[in-house]
Design an enzyme around this catalytic site. Sequence first.
Site, PDB file in Angstrom:
ATOM      1  N   HIS A 163       0.850  -1.188   0.000  1.00 54.11           N
ATOM      2  CA  HIS A 163       0.000   0.000   0.000  1.00 54.11           C
ATOM      3  C   HIS A 163       0.889   1.243   0.000  1.00 54.11           C
ATOM      4  CE1 HIS A 163      -3.391   2.504   2.090  1.00 54.11           C
ATOM      5  NE2 HIS A 163      -3.029   3.003   0.929  1.00 54.11           N
ATOM      6  N   GLU A 198       1.114   8.286  -3.618  1.00 47.71           N
ATOM      7  CA  GLU A 198       2.028   7.815  -2.572  1.00 47.71           C
ATOM      8  C   GLU A 198       3.310   8.647  -2.553  1.00 47.71           C
ATOM      9  OE1 GLU A 198       1.477   5.446  -0.142  1.00 47.71           O
ATOM     10  OE2 GLU A 198      -0.570   5.595  -0.881  1.00 47.71           O
ATOM     11  N   HIS A 246       3.782  10.794   0.695  1.00 49.91           N
ATOM     12  CA  HIS A 246       4.714  10.124   1.608  1.00 49.91           C
ATOM     13  C   HIS A 246       6.164  10.144   1.124  1.00 49.91           C
ATOM     14  CE1 HIS A 246       1.171   8.630   3.694  1.00 49.91           C
ATOM     15  NE2 HIS A 246       0.716   8.160   2.546  1.00 49.91           N
TER      16      HIS A 246
END
Length: 216
Positions: free
Chosen positions: A32, A81, A85
């Site tokens: 994920h 992502e 992040h």
Amino acid sequence: WKKLYLAHHWPVTVCKMSANDCQDPPMYWTIHGLWPDKAEDCNRTWHFNVTEIKDIMSDMRHYWPDVLHSSLNRTQFWKHEWDKHGTCAATLEVLNSQKKYFGKALELYQHVDLNSCLLKAGIKPSSSYYEMTAIKEALTRFYGVTPKIQCLPPEEGEKAQTIGQIEFCFTKELQLRNCTSPKGGSNPMKAHLKLGTEELSVCNDTLPTYYPSEVQ
């Protein structure tokens, strides 16, 4: 930030969580994301560029697919992502480019090898229930650290929760460490994974746990 979470999700559960175009979700745990526990130094100007990861594209598609959207040329999930992040994780030299960030996440995923660990422990997708404590104990025994396990709470009329996500924590030196945080410390960054109307939360140790082999 202090630690990184390598989050694996179970595609069948992800598909169960929202109306989407899931088709034949993979029957293995996929990535994920690789998330710093806080988003402090994120860089909004550092835009995702898919050509930087072209060398690892086949691994990305296999181990880090966009489960909810099965078309292969979509890169939206990775862009998200990276923006959210990756740009924060990039304060570490080993993660300071898109190639390094995604490549290192793939490396950690292979290193953890969650799929074979669960199989070795005899925990496989099934229509019968597991005890959450048995899953936790198997993982802790195997890795020597406590991961964070998230489930879909039981729906109306169900008695079991459904396992959805397993996160392993790493130090900044990329060594496995316990995920447990001191009680009462909430982290605004770690918003629950929300898909559609349902969301995952930390599994309840006392509820029977479903590890589904197909989307109902």
